[in-house]
Design a protein around this motif. Structure first.
Motif, PDB file in Angstrom:
ATOM      1  N   ALA A  88      61.733  80.377  62.569  1.00 22.15           N
ATOM      2  CA  ALA A  88      62.366  79.119  62.585  1.00 22.15           C
ATOM      3  C   ALA A  88      63.233  79.020  63.874  1.00 22.15           C
ATOM      4  N   VAL A  89      62.839  78.037  64.869  1.00 16.37           N
ATOM      5  CA  VAL A  89      63.651  77.578  65.809  1.00 16.37           C
ATOM      6  C   VAL A  89      64.360  76.476  65.725  1.00 16.37           C
ATOM      7  N   ARG A  90      65.725  76.271  65.612  1.00 21.37           N
ATOM      8  CA  ARG A  90      66.509  75.078  65.674  1.00 21.37           C
ATOM      9  C   ARG A  90      66.829  75.010  66.839  1.00 21.37           C
ATOM     10  N   ASP A  91      66.713  73.741  67.557  1.00 22.77           N
ATOM     11  CA  ASP A  91      67.285  73.171  68.623  1.00 22.77           C
ATOM     12  C   ASP A  91      68.096  71.863  68.320  1.00 22.77           C
ATOM     13  N   LEU A  92      69.405  72.088  69.244  1.00 25.06           N
ATOM     14  CA  LEU A  92      70.366  70.898  68.872  1.00 25.06           C
ATOM     15  C   LEU A  92      71.213  70.687  69.884  1.00 25.06           C
ATOM     16  N   LEU A  93      71.656  69.512  70.301  1.00 32.89           N
ATOM     17  CA  LEU A  93      72.713  69.176  71.159  1.00 32.89           C
ATOM     18  C   LEU A  93      73.979  69.002  70.094  1.00 32.89           C
ATOM     19  N   ALA A  94      75.071  69.969  70.132  1.00 30.73           N
ATOM     20  CA  ALA A  94      75.990  69.804  68.960  1.00 30.73           C
ATOM     21  C   ALA A  94      76.792  68.869  68.807  1.00 30.73           C
ATOM     22  N   VAL A  95      76.824  68.109  67.708  1.00 30.84           N
ATOM     23  CA  VAL A  95      78.078  66.976  67.700  1.00 30.84           C
ATOM     24  C   VAL A  95      78.877  67.425  66.350  1.00 30.84           C
ATOM     25  N   ARG A  96      79.612  66.674  66.128  1.00 29.53           N
ATOM     26  CA  ARG A  96      80.628  66.500  65.125  1.00 29.53           C
ATOM     27  C   ARG A  96      81.164  65.311  64.435  1.00 29.53           C
ATOM     28  N   THR A  97      81.795  65.090  63.426  1.00 29.60           N
ATOM     29  CA  THR A  97      82.498  63.947  63.140  1.00 29.60           C
ATOM     30  C   THR A  97      83.769  64.560  62.602  1.00 29.60           C
ATOM     31  N   PRO A  98      84.742  64.012  63.193  1.00 25.13           N
ATOM     32  CA  PRO A  98      86.082  64.631  62.805  1.00 25.13           C
ATOM     33  C   PRO A  98      86.747  64.218  61.442  1.00 25.13           C
ATOM     34  N   GLY A  99      87.207  64.822  60.697  1.00 25.52           N
ATOM     35  CA  GLY A  99      87.722  64.270  59.434  1.00 25.52           C
ATOM     36  C   GLY A  99      88.252  62.988  59.460  1.00 25.52           C
ATOM     37  N   GLY A 100      88.066  61.998  58.493  1.00 25.49           N
ATOM     38  CA  GLY A 100      88.383  60.795  58.603  1.00 25.49           C
ATOM     39  C   GLY A 100      88.136  59.863  59.341  1.00 25.49           C
ATOM     40  N   LYS A 101      87.363  60.211  60.472  1.00 26.12           N
ATOM     41  CA  LYS A 101      86.990  59.340  61.545  1.00 26.12           C
ATOM     42  C   LYS A 101      85.419  59.131  61.540  1.00 26.12           C
ATOM     43  N   GLU A 102      84.959  57.827  62.191  1.00 28.99           N
ATOM     44  CA  GLU A 102      83.757  57.686  62.528  1.00 28.99           C
ATOM     45  C   GLU A 102      83.443  58.056  63.692  1.00 28.99           C
ATOM     46  N   GLY A 103      82.164  58.176  64.027  1.00 32.01           N
ATOM     47  CA  GLY A 103      81.657  58.432  65.431  1.00 32.01           C
ATOM     48  C   GLY A 103      81.131  59.873  65.526  1.00 32.01           C
ATOM     49  N   LEU A 104      80.351  60.122  66.721  1.00 28.01           N
ATOM     50  CA  LEU A 104      79.602  61.204  66.789  1.00 28.01           C
ATOM     51  C   LEU A 104      80.114  62.044  68.250  1.00 28.01           C
ATOM     52  N   TYR A 105      80.940  63.027  67.926  1.00 26.28           N
ATOM     53  CA  TYR A 105      81.586  63.551  69.149  1.00 26.28           C
ATOM     54  C   TYR A 105      80.790  64.903  69.583  1.00 26.28           C
ATOM     55  N   ARG A 106      80.453  64.951  70.752  1.00 29.64           N
ATOM     56  CA  ARG A 106      79.911  66.019  71.404  1.00 29.64           C
ATOM     57  C   ARG A 106      80.565  67.235  71.308  1.00 29.64           C
ATOM     58  N   GLU A 107      80.018  68.433  71.155  1.00 31.43           N
ATOM     59  CA  GLU A 107      80.578  69.837  71.486  1.00 31.43           C
ATOM     60  C   GLU A 107      80.229  70.305  72.918  1.00 31.43           C
ATOM     61  N   GLY A 108      79.352  69.555  73.548  1.00 32.88           N
ATOM     62  CA  GLY A 108      78.968  69.816  75.020  1.00 32.88           C
ATOM     63  C   GLY A 108      78.246  71.081  74.994  1.00 32.88           C
ATOM     64  N   VAL A 109      77.668  71.384  74.058  1.00 31.14           N
ATOM     65  CA  VAL A 109      76.513  72.691  73.945  1.00 31.14           C
ATOM     66  C   VAL A 109      75.303  72.452  73.528  1.00 31.14           C
ATOM     67  N   LEU A 110      74.390  73.012  74.055  1.00 30.60           N
ATOM     68  CA  LEU A 110      72.999  73.027  73.588  1.00 30.60           C
ATOM     69  C   LEU A 110      72.677  74.250  72.970  1.00 30.60           C
ATOM     70  N   VAL A 111      72.381  74.267  71.788  1.00 26.88           N
ATOM     71  CA  VAL A 111      72.267  75.568  70.888  1.00 26.88           C
ATOM     72  C   VAL A 111      70.811  75.817  70.454  1.00 26.88           C
ATOM     73  N   ARG A 112      70.399  76.979  70.605  1.00 26.36           N
ATOM     74  CA  ARG A 112      68.872  77.379  69.941  1.00 26.36           C
ATOM     75  C   ARG A 112      69.297  78.743  69.127  1.00 26.36           C
ATOM     76  N   LEU A 113      68.979  78.461  67.631  1.00 24.41           N
ATOM     77  CA  LEU A 113      68.924  79.353  66.629  1.00 24.41           C
ATOM     78  C   LEU A 113      67.563  79.770  66.325  1.00 24.41           C
TER      79      LEU A 113
END
Length: 624
Positions: A88-113
């Motif tokens: 299984a290959v999972r591809d993603l442009l990583a994002v996060r949602t900081p605690g208590g906030k809305e929005g999708l914040y980039r990590e700036g990383v393309l990840v392939r697991l």
């Protein structure tokens, strides 16, 4: 399409709401711009496999067998299967949602697991970077735990990469059941080295962030699966910091196989405005609707005058059009272009889209900032001054300006919505309300006198023309006339007869009859195809509308992504994925779902409970 070229509609789409990547079914990342959607391409193999660059992946003894997004996310999982092997290959442009906030914040990383689920295999992954659309040769240097390219990105993983004889970074890893490898490209800062533990954490954070966003999507009606995927796609095209929505994350994907209609769509078109606001509001994403409207209102705050139809996400003009002669083009379709000359065009419909968006937001939320009416009044006054002049129209023709019927209808929308907005917000004394009402009546009379052909009983593409146009399908959707008006019904008939392609597909116009300054063929326009669905609902032809809607949704790829255009055999064309298409899909779904009441998406905002002003219905005007 050249031999071996992946179909446009067969690509996967990744986003971190700042940039995007496209992947092919065989696990190749073939498109990535950095550091944002309209930045220079680090990988542009979709436009030239040799010179453009790509990130390939091979699993020994296995082939790609299945692809799907992980639940309601933009994390793409590809399963490779062979004799006794599953990976299984999972591809993603990583994002996060900081605690208590809305929005999708980039990590700036393309990840392939890469996870081995059964058997034993070896995995080879090679990054053939070709920075700046292949105009620069990659230069890699070893750093602790990875390789950094001279233009900035850093490649890392577990195990770490090496360099091939050609100087390209490559991962070689042996995996047994239960083993996982991670490959990661820090495209933003060029500093982040990702090991297996952090790779897994980035996957969890990205899945959690997208699931949390999707959980707020409030829709379970007709075509819910397609609507929810469209919502995710649109969120992926919405720039997190500015709130602006780009038309598509790609450039120069052709609107006809091997053709020349190849444009850069990585910018913001204001013609999307009303549908963006309405769609996000209807699906329960008020924050996104509000952030996009804020972007629009900043645009409106400029000195009175012409409004450009297209801008970058930071409210600047797009670069001037440039032809990249060194790239062969997707499937040999040339020229390859960056930048967009549409910025300099006069498109009258822009004014209507902006006022329509503002009124819809006020209707649905009652929270349009009070001081914004004066800013919007500048837009209305510009429309008053300009509506009698010819323009290039919403299709951005590159021939002489003319009096497009749809442009005049949108000028009426501008004045009509301005009057309603002033009444709703109590700003009647702050604007020339009676003058606006009279101007709306004048525009309406002008359209009925010159945009309608009594000899055929239908509206026409432009004043004095005999041919029809797909944009005329929006006449009932905008409330200019009732959907059962004989003039509307006859227009629908002519559009289907003259522009229909079968399978529910509708072309936007005939290039030769239109004389658009380009003249080459193009596919059927998916926006117009979904607009026909909505218009049929308002015409009372519900069963036909539902059947068309289901056929159109079924014509997309396995990932539910749609481009701008399509041929009769289901080949997707144009830049991908296309915001306008997914917006029209959502509008059509909501209209089909509300077919019993023949109520369009626009009317949803006006009847939304809890808004004191929302009970006011749109008036068609005095001159029928």
């Amino acid at each position: 399409m050249g031999q071996g070229t992946t179909g446009i509609g067969d690509h996967g789409f990744l986003s971190d709401c700042h940039t995007a990547a496209l992947t092919t079914p065989d696990g190749t990342v073939t498109w990535l711009c950095a550091p944002r959607f309209d930045g220079p391409a680090f990988l542009s193999g979709i436009l030239d496999p040799d010179r453009g660059g790509e990130w390939t992946l091979e699993v020994q003894g296995a082939r790609p067998a299945e692809r799907a997004y992980v639940d309601e996310t933009l994390v793409l999982e590809t399963l490779w299967r062979g004799d006794g092997v599953e990976v299984a290959v999972r591809d993603l442009l990583a994002v996060r949602t900081p605690g208590g906030k809305e929005g999708l914040y980039r990590e700036g990383v393309l990840v392939r697991l890469v996870e081995c689920r059964s058997g034993t295999t070896s995995v080879r992954s090679r990054l053939r970077a070709r920075p700046d659309f292949g105009r620069s040769e990659p230069r890699w240097e070893s750093v602790d735990g990875g390789l950094r390219e001279a233009s900035g990105p850093l490649l890392s993983g577990a195990p770490g990469p090496g360099l091939t004889g050609d100087g390209d970074p490559e991962f070689l890893v042996e995996l047994s059941e239960g083993d996982t490898a991670v490959f990661a490209l820090d495209y933003l800062h060029g500093e982040r080295r990702v090991d297996l533990g952090e790779g897994r954490a980035l996957l969890r954070g990205t899945v959690d962030a997208w699931r949390a966003w999707s959980a707020r999507t409030d829709y379970d009606g007709a075509g819910a699966t397609h609507v929810r995927r469209s919502a995710l796609t649109l969120r992926g095209l919405l720039h997190e910091e500015s709130g602006a929505l780009i038309a598509a994350p790609t450039t120069s994907l052709p609107e006809w196989p091997g053709g020349t209609r190849n444009w850069d769509y990585r910018y913001v078109w204001h013609r999307d405005a009303a549908l963006v606001v309405l769609a996000f509001l209807r699906l329960g994403h008020e924050a996104e609707a509000g952030s996009y409207l804020s972007f629009l209102l900043r645009v409106c705050g400029r000195p009175k005058g012409w409004l450009p139809p297209v801008e970058t996400v930071d409210e600047e003009p797009p670069p001037e059009e440039e032809v990249l002669d060194h790239l062969s083009g997707y499937g040999g379709a040339r020229p390859v272009r960056t930048g967009n000359a549409a910025y300099s065009q006069h498109q009258l419909d822009v004014y209507g889209h902006i006022l329509d968006a503002a009124l819809s937001y006020e209707d649905a939320t009652g929270s349009l900032p009070p001081d914004e009416l004066a800013r919007l009044a500048t837009v209305v006054e510009s429309a008053r001054e300009l509506w009698r002049e010819p323009d290039e129209g919403m299709w951005e023709v590159r021939s002489d300006p003319r009096h497009w019927t749809s442009s005049k209808v949108y000028a009426w929308v501008c004045l009509d919505r301005a009057v309603q907005l002033a009444e709703m917000t109590g700003g009647e004394d702050e604007v020339p309300l009676e003058a606006w009402r009279e101007e709306a009546r004048a525009i309406r009379r002008d359209v009925l006198d010159h945009g309608y052909d009594p000899s055929t009983g239908s509206f026409v593409q432009s004043y004095g023309a005999a041919n029809v146009d797909g944009s005329l399908l929006r006449i009932p959707l905008l409330g200019f006339l009732d959907g059962t008006d004989p003039r509307v019904l006859r227009t629908l008939e002519r559009v289907e007869a003259e522009l229909g392609e079968g399978g529910g597909l509708i072309r936007r116009y005939d290039p030769e009859e239109t004389g658009d300054g380009i003249g080459t063929p193009e596919g059927a326009f998916l926006l117009c195809s979904f607009d026909m669905v909505s218009a049929l609902v308002l015409a009372g032809r519900t069963d036909e509308a539902r059947e068309r809607f289901e056929r159109l949704c079924g014509s997309g790829g396995e990932l539910g992504l749609l481009a701008e255009e399509m041929t009769a055999d289901g080949t997707q064309l144009g830049n991908f994925p296309q915001a306008f298409t997914h917006l029209a899909l959502i509008e059509a779904a909501v209209n089909v779902d509300g077919a019993a009441d023949r109520e369009a998406l626009h009317d949803w905002a006006r009847t939304r409970s809890g808004n004191g002003g929302g009970t006011r219905r749109r008036r068609n005007g005095d001159d029928d």
